[in-house]
Design a protein around this motif. Structure first.
Motif, PDB file in Angstrom:
ATOM      1  N   ALA A  34       0.815  -1.212   0.000  1.00 37.06           N
ATOM      2  CA  ALA A  34       0.000   0.000   0.000  1.00 37.06           C
ATOM      3  C   ALA A  34       0.847   1.260   0.000  1.00 37.06           C
ATOM      4  O   ALA A  34       0.454   2.297  -0.550  1.00 37.06           O
ATOM      5  CB  ALA A  34      -0.933   0.000   1.207  1.00 37.06           C
ATOM      6  N   HIS A  49       3.015   9.223  -4.880  1.00 35.32           N
ATOM      7  CA  HIS A  49       2.423   8.824  -3.598  1.00 35.32           C
ATOM      8  C   HIS A  49       1.226   9.680  -3.198  1.00 35.32           C
ATOM      9  O   HIS A  49       0.348   9.207  -2.473  1.00 35.32           O
ATOM     10  CB  HIS A  49       3.477   8.882  -2.485  1.00 35.32           C
ATOM     11  CG  HIS A  49       4.565   7.862  -2.630  1.00 35.32           C
ATOM     12  ND1 HIS A  49       5.684   8.086  -3.394  1.00 35.32           N
ATOM     13  CD2 HIS A  49       4.689   6.609  -2.128  1.00 35.32           C
ATOM     14  CE1 HIS A  49       6.465   7.007  -3.342  1.00 35.32           C
ATOM     15  NE2 HIS A  49       5.883   6.107  -2.587  1.00 35.32           N
ATOM     16  N   ALA A  99     -13.427   5.456  -3.296  1.00 35.48           N
ATOM     17  CA  ALA A  99     -12.070   5.929  -3.537  1.00 35.48           C
ATOM     18  C   ALA A  99     -12.076   6.772  -4.803  1.00 35.48           C
ATOM     19  O   ALA A  99     -12.973   6.642  -5.650  1.00 35.48           O
ATOM     20  CB  ALA A  99     -11.098   4.761  -3.688  1.00 35.48           C
ATOM     21  N   TRP A 111      -2.870   7.362  -9.659  1.00 36.91           N
ATOM     22  CA  TRP A 111      -3.069   7.545  -8.214  1.00 36.91           C
ATOM     23  C   TRP A 111      -4.447   7.039  -7.836  1.00 36.91           C
ATOM     24  O   TRP A 111      -5.394   7.137  -8.609  1.00 36.91           O
ATOM     25  CB  TRP A 111      -2.961   9.026  -7.854  1.00 36.91           C
ATOM     26  CG  TRP A 111      -3.110   9.353  -6.389  1.00 36.91           C
ATOM     27  CD1 TRP A 111      -2.156   9.214  -5.417  1.00 36.91           C
ATOM     28  CD2 TRP A 111      -4.268   9.893  -5.740  1.00 36.91           C
ATOM     29  NE1 TRP A 111      -2.649   9.641  -4.199  1.00 36.91           N
ATOM     30  CE2 TRP A 111      -3.942  10.063  -4.378  1.00 36.91           C
ATOM     31  CE3 TRP A 111      -5.540  10.245  -6.184  1.00 36.91           C
ATOM     32  CZ2 TRP A 111      -4.843  10.565  -3.457  1.00 36.91           C
ATOM     33  CZ3 TRP A 111      -6.452  10.747  -5.267  1.00 36.91           C
ATOM     34  CH2 TRP A 111      -6.097  10.908  -3.916  1.00 36.91           C
ATOM     35  N   THR A 112      -4.537   6.494  -6.654  1.00 39.00           N
ATOM     36  CA  THR A 112      -5.816   6.153  -6.037  1.00 39.00           C
ATOM     37  C   THR A 112      -5.740   6.580  -4.581  1.00 39.00           C
ATOM     38  O   THR A 112      -4.730   6.353  -3.913  1.00 39.00           O
ATOM     39  CB  THR A 112      -6.098   4.639  -6.121  1.00 39.00           C
ATOM     40  OG1 THR A 112      -6.208   4.258  -7.488  1.00 39.00           O
ATOM     41  CG2 THR A 112      -7.400   4.295  -5.413  1.00 39.00           C
ATOM     42  N   GLY A 113      -6.785   7.206  -4.107  1.00 37.10           N
ATOM     43  CA  GLY A 113      -6.763   7.678  -2.721  1.00 37.10           C
ATOM     44  C   GLY A 113      -8.087   8.308  -2.341  1.00 37.10           C
ATOM     45  O   GLY A 113      -9.118   8.012  -2.936  1.00 37.10           O
ATOM     46  N   ASP A 217      -8.648   0.081   3.316  1.00 31.50           N
ATOM     47  CA  ASP A 217      -7.863   1.124   2.657  1.00 31.50           C
ATOM     48  C   ASP A 217      -6.537   0.575   2.139  1.00 31.50           C
ATOM     49  O   ASP A 217      -6.154   0.815   0.976  1.00 31.50           O
ATOM     50  CB  ASP A 217      -7.610   2.285   3.621  1.00 31.50           C
ATOM     51  CG  ASP A 217      -8.894   3.022   4.000  1.00 31.50           C
ATOM     52  OD1 ASP A 217      -9.991   2.491   3.711  1.00 31.50           O
ATOM     53  OD2 ASP A 217      -8.799   4.116   4.571  1.00 31.50           O
ATOM     54  N   GLU A 218      -5.819  -0.136   3.006  1.00 31.83           N
ATOM     55  CA  GLU A 218      -4.530  -0.696   2.598  1.00 31.83           C
ATOM     56  C   GLU A 218      -4.702  -1.710   1.469  1.00 31.83           C
ATOM     57  O   GLU A 218      -3.885  -1.758   0.543  1.00 31.83           O
ATOM     58  CB  GLU A 218      -3.827  -1.354   3.787  1.00 31.83           C
ATOM     59  CG  GLU A 218      -3.253  -0.374   4.789  1.00 31.83           C
ATOM     60  CD  GLU A 218      -2.502  -1.072   5.902  1.00 31.83           C
ATOM     61  OE1 GLU A 218      -2.687  -2.306   6.069  1.00 31.83           O
ATOM     62  OE2 GLU A 218      -1.718  -0.406   6.602  1.00 31.83           O
ATOM     63  N   HIS A 220      -7.074  -1.783  -0.844  1.00 30.39           N
ATOM     64  CA  HIS A 220      -7.385  -1.064  -2.086  1.00 30.39           C
ATOM     65  C   HIS A 220      -6.124  -0.417  -2.667  1.00 30.39           C
ATOM     66  O   HIS A 220      -5.855  -0.521  -3.864  1.00 30.39           O
ATOM     67  CB  HIS A 220      -8.449   0.004  -1.815  1.00 30.39           C
ATOM     68  CG  HIS A 220      -9.088   0.534  -3.056  1.00 30.39           C
ATOM     69  ND1 HIS A 220     -10.441   0.737  -3.171  1.00 30.39           N
ATOM     70  CD2 HIS A 220      -8.564   0.894  -4.257  1.00 30.39           C
ATOM     71  CE1 HIS A 220     -10.723   1.199  -4.379  1.00 30.39           C
ATOM     72  NE2 HIS A 220      -9.591   1.314  -5.049  1.00 30.39           N
ATOM     73  N   LEU A 221      -5.352   0.230  -1.819  1.00 26.88           N
ATOM     74  CA  LEU A 221      -4.133   0.898  -2.296  1.00 26.88           C
ATOM     75  C   LEU A 221      -3.114  -0.109  -2.816  1.00 26.88           C
ATOM     76  O   LEU A 221      -2.422   0.145  -3.810  1.00 26.88           O
ATOM     77  CB  LEU A 221      -3.527   1.736  -1.169  1.00 26.88           C
ATOM     78  CG  LEU A 221      -4.345   2.951  -0.724  1.00 26.88           C
ATOM     79  CD1 LEU A 221      -3.692   3.618   0.478  1.00 26.88           C
ATOM     80  CD2 LEU A 221      -4.504   3.943  -1.862  1.00 26.88           C
TER      81      LEU A 221
END
Length: 234
Positions: A34, A49, A99, A111-113, A217-218, A220-221
């Motif tokens: 992640a 990042h 997301a 990027w994804t976030g 979250d972790e 998915h990232l």
């Protein structure tokens, strides 16, 4: 990504290990994946990042960005738990987490976030990531978005392009035809980010997440970062 006990048990049997060993390995590897960030096309030593990294890259390389929100069903919080309603998506009417995905014109994940409970609006999430300040800092960076980000398009009309508003029902035929053509053109230019989302959801955990929400979250990232490694080679 191991996200349920049955898969962890299957891996343990396959490799001749105790299931607790597999679980411990997953908990160690997931945060490392992640935190790796996202691959940059043609720049093997560089990784993105943050959303600020993406804007700096887009500004330097003249890349037009595509933004889109995606949501995945998650387990419903226990009754009586504070914030339980925050996960109920207004669109899906299900408990979800959302997301934001940013891609380039080739559909490569940059990027994804901005991962948040499903009730939060897409635009609100990216505003919390400081996207308005980034558009001000990088006035040459442009982005194509869907109707959920129309507020950004209104504030940054020369940088953000959203689908045109639908004309009134009693509008002239010529106006409706022009709107349909403009909407279709904008959609065809933006669809690459939807393809990027689809590549993420080829992974089972992002089709419907069955694990504990605190690890979502972790997970998915980590998956999005692995997808970016593959798509950066295009």
């Amino acid at each position: 990504m191991v996200h349920d006990s049955s898969l962890g048990a299957a891996l343990a049997v396959f490799y001749g290990l105790d299931r607790s060993t597999v679980t411990r390995a997953v908990h160690e590897i997931r945060p490392l994946l992640a935190a790796r960030g996202f691959a940059v096309p043609g720049e093997a030593e560089l990784r993105l990042h943050t959303l600020a990294d993406v804007f700096a890259y887009a500004n330097a390389k003249g890349v037009a960005l595509r933004l889109d929100g995606t949501e995945v069903r998650v387990r419903r919080p226990k009754a009586g738990r504070p914030g339980r309603r925050a996960f109920v998506s207004g669109k899906m009417r299900q408990n979800t987490k959302k997301a934001t995905v940013v891609a380039d014109g080739q559909g490569r994940t940059l990027w994804t976030g901005a991962i948040r409970p499903g009730r939060m609006h897409d635009q609100t999430a990216v505003k919390a990531e400081g996207i308005e300040a980034l558009f001000e800092q990088y006035p040459h960076v442009k982005a194509k978005v869907d109707a959920g980000y129309r507020g950004l398009a209104k504030r940054f009309p020369h940088q953000v392009q959203a689908p045109p508003k639908k004309p009134a029902e009693d509008a002239p035929t010529e106006e409706i035809t022009a709107w349909q053509e403009a909407r279709k053109k904008q959609s065809s230019q933006r669809i690459c980010v939807e393809h990027a989302n689809a590549e993420h959801k080829q992974w089972r955990p992002l089709q419907r997440y069955l694990g504990r929400r605190e690890y979502y979250d972790e997970t998915h990232l980590a998956i999005a970062g692995l997808v970016s490694d593959r798509t950066a080679e295009r």
